[in-house]
Design an enzyme around this catalytic site. Sequence first.
Site, PDB file in Angstrom:
ATOM      1  N   GLY A  91       0.527  -1.270  -0.117  1.00 18.49           N
ATOM      2  CA  GLY A  91       0.235  -0.092   0.122  1.00 18.49           C
ATOM      3  C   GLY A  91       0.713   1.353   0.116  1.00 18.49           C
ATOM      4  O   GLY A  91       0.262   2.357   0.056  1.00 18.49           O
ATOM      5  N   GLU A 103       4.034  -6.602   1.654  1.00 19.68           N
ATOM      6  CA  GLU A 103       3.826  -7.437   0.406  1.00 19.68           C
ATOM      7  C   GLU A 103       3.572  -6.304  -0.526  1.00 19.68           C
ATOM      8  O   GLU A 103       2.329  -5.927  -1.164  1.00 19.68           O
ATOM      9  CB  GLU A 103       2.348  -8.070   0.502  1.00 19.68           C
ATOM     10  CG  GLU A 103       2.353  -8.957   1.225  1.00 19.68           C
ATOM     11  CD  GLU A 103       0.745  -9.432   1.861  1.00 19.68           C
ATOM     12  OE1 GLU A 103       0.627 -10.399   2.656  1.00 19.68           O
ATOM     13  OE2 GLU A 103      -0.095  -8.492   1.361  1.00 19.68           O
ATOM     14  N   PRO A 104       4.581  -5.323  -0.988  1.00 21.02           N
ATOM     15  CA  PRO A 104       4.239  -4.337  -1.775  1.00 21.02           C
ATOM     16  C   PRO A 104       4.025  -4.588  -3.224  1.00 21.02           C
ATOM     17  O   PRO A 104       4.641  -5.779  -3.749  1.00 21.02           O
ATOM     18  CB  PRO A 104       5.407  -3.419  -1.592  1.00 21.02           C
ATOM     19  CG  PRO A 104       6.407  -4.361  -1.334  1.00 21.02           C
ATOM     20  CD  PRO A 104       5.961  -5.574  -0.592  1.00 21.02           C
ATOM     21  N   ARG A 129      -6.618   1.903 -15.368  1.00 20.49           N
ATOM     22  CA  ARG A 129      -6.521   2.784 -13.763  1.00 20.49           C
ATOM     23  C   ARG A 129      -7.240   4.284 -14.147  1.00 20.49           C
ATOM     24  O   ARG A 129      -7.920   4.896 -13.383  1.00 20.49           O
ATOM     25  CB  ARG A 129      -5.058   3.085 -13.588  1.00 20.49           C
ATOM     26  CG  ARG A 129      -4.544   1.733 -13.159  1.00 20.49           C
ATOM     27  CD  ARG A 129      -3.264   1.646 -12.534  1.00 20.49           C
ATOM     28  NE  ARG A 129      -3.383   2.005 -10.946  1.00 20.49           N
ATOM     29  CZ  ARG A 129      -3.346   3.372 -10.478  1.00 20.49           C
ATOM     30  NH1 ARG A 129      -2.766   4.204 -11.155  1.00 20.49           N
ATOM     31  NH2 ARG A 129      -3.579   3.591  -9.518  1.00 20.49           N
ATOM     32  N   TYR A 134     -10.339   4.521 -11.807  1.00 13.70           N
ATOM     33  CA  TYR A 134      -9.847   5.112 -10.489  1.00 13.70           C
ATOM     34  C   TYR A 134      -9.799   6.603 -10.742  1.00 13.70           C
ATOM     35  O   TYR A 134      -9.254   7.386  -9.654  1.00 13.70           O
ATOM     36  CB  TYR A 134      -8.716   4.556  -9.807  1.00 13.70           C
ATOM     37  CG  TYR A 134      -8.728   3.272  -9.657  1.00 13.70           C
ATOM     38  CD1 TYR A 134      -9.523   2.264  -8.890  1.00 13.70           C
ATOM     39  CD2 TYR A 134      -7.638   2.597 -10.406  1.00 13.70           C
ATOM     40  CE1 TYR A 134      -9.372   0.856  -8.707  1.00 13.70           C
ATOM     41  CE2 TYR A 134      -7.427   1.030 -10.482  1.00 13.70           C
ATOM     42  CZ  TYR A 134      -8.429   0.297  -9.530  1.00 13.70           C
ATOM     43  OH  TYR A 134      -8.400  -1.144  -9.434  1.00 13.70           O
ATOM     44  N   CYS A 186     -14.416   1.539 -28.288  1.00  8.42           N
ATOM     45  CA  CYS A 186     -15.883   1.920 -28.287  1.00  8.42           C
ATOM     46  C   CYS A 186     -16.584   2.389 -27.340  1.00  8.42           C
ATOM     47  O   CYS A 186     -17.618   1.707 -27.262  1.00  8.42           O
ATOM     48  CB  CYS A 186     -16.522   1.176 -29.454  1.00  8.42           C
ATOM     49  SG  CYS A 186     -15.887   1.421 -31.164  1.00  8.42           S
ATOM     50  N   GLU A 187     -16.055   2.690 -26.186  1.00 10.75           N
ATOM     51  CA  GLU A 187     -16.866   3.489 -25.133  1.00 10.75           C
ATOM     52  C   GLU A 187     -15.720   4.669 -24.866  1.00 10.75           C
ATOM     53  O   GLU A 187     -14.718   4.676 -25.108  1.00 10.75           O
ATOM     54  CB  GLU A 187     -17.297   2.732 -24.178  1.00 10.75           C
ATOM     55  CG  GLU A 187     -16.144   2.167 -23.342  1.00 10.75           C
ATOM     56  CD  GLU A 187     -16.741   1.293 -22.244  1.00 10.75           C
ATOM     57  OE1 GLU A 187     -17.283   0.090 -22.474  1.00 10.75           O
ATOM     58  OE2 GLU A 187     -16.648   1.740 -21.099  1.00 10.75           O
ATOM     59  N   TYR A 235      -0.308  -2.768 -11.925  1.00  5.14           N
ATOM     60  CA  TYR A 235      -1.836  -2.916 -12.139  1.00  5.14           C
ATOM     61  C   TYR A 235      -2.067  -2.373 -13.616  1.00  5.14           C
ATOM     62  O   TYR A 235      -3.206  -1.915 -14.005  1.00  5.14           O
ATOM     63  CB  TYR A 235      -2.783  -2.281 -11.293  1.00  5.14           C
ATOM     64  CG  TYR A 235      -2.517  -2.691  -9.816  1.00  5.14           C
ATOM     65  CD1 TYR A 235      -2.821  -4.019  -9.350  1.00  5.14           C
ATOM     66  CD2 TYR A 235      -1.748  -1.951  -9.136  1.00  5.14           C
ATOM     67  CE1 TYR A 235      -2.531  -4.351  -8.315  1.00  5.14           C
ATOM     68  CE2 TYR A 235      -1.332  -2.346  -7.805  1.00  5.14           C
ATOM     69  CZ  TYR A 235      -1.793  -3.810  -7.294  1.00  5.14           C
ATOM     70  OH  TYR A 235      -1.610  -4.192  -6.154  1.00  5.14           O
TER      71      TYR A 235
HETATM   72  N1  LLP Z   1      -1.277  -7.198  -0.031  1.00  7.43           N
HETATM   73  C1  LLP Z   1      -2.663  -7.434  -0.267  1.00  7.43           C
HETATM   74  C2  LLP Z   1      -3.375  -8.286   0.452  1.00  7.43           C
HETATM   75  C3  LLP Z   1      -3.535  -6.724  -1.211  1.00  7.43           C
HETATM   76  O1  LLP Z   1      -4.632  -7.099  -1.336  1.00  7.43           O
HETATM   77  C4  LLP Z   1      -2.640  -5.608  -2.132  1.00  7.43           C
HETATM   78  C5  LLP Z   1      -3.578  -5.091  -3.100  1.00  7.43           C
HETATM   79  C6  LLP Z   1      -1.262  -5.592  -1.664  1.00  7.43           C
HETATM   80  C7  LLP Z   1      -0.747  -6.460  -0.802  1.00  7.43           C
HETATM   81  C8  LLP Z   1      -0.272  -4.693  -2.618  1.00  7.43           C
HETATM   82  O2  LLP Z   1      -0.804  -3.373  -2.568  1.00  7.43           O
HETATM   83  P1  LLP Z   1       0.286  -2.203  -3.434  1.00  7.43           P
HETATM   84  O3  LLP Z   1       1.272  -2.025  -2.502  1.00  7.43           O
HETATM   85  O4  LLP Z   1       0.195  -2.431  -4.538  1.00  7.43           O
HETATM   86  O5  LLP Z   1      -0.855  -0.930  -2.738  1.00  7.43           O
HETATM   87  N2  LLP Z   1      -5.741  -2.054  -9.064  1.00  7.43           N
HETATM   88  C9  LLP Z   1      -5.717  -1.024  -7.831  1.00  7.43           C
HETATM   89  C10 LLP Z   1      -4.857  -1.519  -6.659  1.00  7.43           C
HETATM   90  C11 LLP Z   1      -5.655  -2.729  -5.840  1.00  7.43           C
HETATM   91  C12 LLP Z   1      -4.946  -3.136  -4.542  1.00  7.43           C
HETATM   92  C13 LLP Z   1      -5.193  -4.439  -4.409  1.00  7.43           C
HETATM   93  N3  LLP Z   1      -4.612  -5.087  -3.299  1.00  7.43           N
HETATM   94  C14 LLP Z   1      -4.705   0.218  -8.595  1.00  7.43           C
HETATM   95  O6  LLP Z   1      -4.641  -0.007  -9.770  1.00  7.43           O
HETATM   96  O7  LLP Z   1      -4.388   1.296  -7.714  1.00  7.43           O
END
Ligand code: LLP
Length: 390
Positions: free
Chosen positions: A227, A268-269, A307, A311, A338-339, A366
């Site tokens: 996150g 878990e990044p 994205r 978002y 086509c949207e 992503y």
């Molecule tokens: N651990 C778990 C359990 C998760 O669900 C996620 C992301 C991560 C780690 C990694 O999070 P990060 O470090 O990438 O922020 N598709 C969206 C982001 C969805 C994240 C889902 N879970 C976007 O493009 O912003």
Amino acid sequence: MQINNHQYQIQNIPVLEIAQQFGTPLYVYDADKIVEKINQLRGAFPQINLKIKFACKALTNISILKLMRQNGVEIDVVSPQELQLALHAGYEGSQVTFTPSGVSFDEIEAAVAVGSMINLDNLIVLEKFGQRYGGNVPCMIRIKPNVAAGGNAKIMTAHEGSKFGIDIRQREEILTIVNQYGINVVGLHQHTGSDIKEADAFVRAADVIFDFAQSFPNLQIIDLGGGFKVAYKKGDHITNMPELGAQLSEAFLNLSKKLGHELQLWFEPGKFLVSEAGLLLVQANVVKPAPSRTFVGVNSGLNHLIRPMMYDAYHHIVNVSNPEAEKTGVYDVVGYICETDTFAKDREINEVHEGDVLALLNAGAYGFTMSSHYNSRFRPAEVLVYQGKA
Ligand code: LLP
């Protein structure tokens, strides 16, 4: 990507050359950037026994997974398919963590069968796990700390209304099931959300886990998820890693002291490791003047990078064909789907001509993994720039 000798380059290779060699649309990843980010994260926690588990949902390209493995980064998966990819990239089952959300029990059994660590995310599955394995298989429990944080509502995961994890208010139920079956809980997990800029939110969520951890005297692992926020835009506030490292390390070492043994800290990044390393190269098919605005229509769309539409995410766009233009224009950069399919609105970019190659930055996380075959179009190819070669 930097400007050198009047052109955009990755590891001294002109980006335009990469576009010419492989065609567009094209995802390009810079291995050096990924290694830099791994080191940055490690550097923020010098006193801690730290494990990084790449959340591979962000980017599952096999060469990226191998690069992570070579650099001592383990892996977090959320589906049997990601698990297969991890094994294919050379990971041992024991280096894989399975952090699913509400999956059927046979997916959990399959992950246990290859020796992966499981993050159990609901009471029903915790009980099934106890009935099936008793205390024979170590596991972790995913807690929902009820802390709201994240870049937008769609990517928050730990607030009161979120589906993820077991609500911390159910702590007594957790302990009852664990004791009833003698479940071997070796770790607690939580993931707050994505794009979190305030170190404080991580610390608040971690405090909930650190507090509950004291109910498990033999605990070995605290997993605080991912996150961390990266900068999508100039001037964006990002997670201050040294500050976060200092604050979390102190609380974490206190917990170790209370439990009387050293613990491992896992993260878990996804975005933090790969977002800035990736860009999506597209080509301008048409520069279309209209009374109120000028559209640049490119050979890509929400099928390749969803994205912005999903978002309202900002992805910086540069005109790779025209790095030092004297004139800029203000454009709506739109896709060919086509949207309504807008990458950027009213965006100032170096003057765009038909055929120019544009780069959408920060597309490593992503991007490809959320791409689709919508409109029956192919996905882009992916290229890794590694040791000076594309
Ligand atoms: N651990 C778990 C359990 C998760 O669900 C996620 C992301 C991560 C780690 C990694 O999070 P990060 O470090 O990438 O922020 N598709 C969206 C982001 C969805 C994240 C889902 N879970 C976007 O493009 O912003």
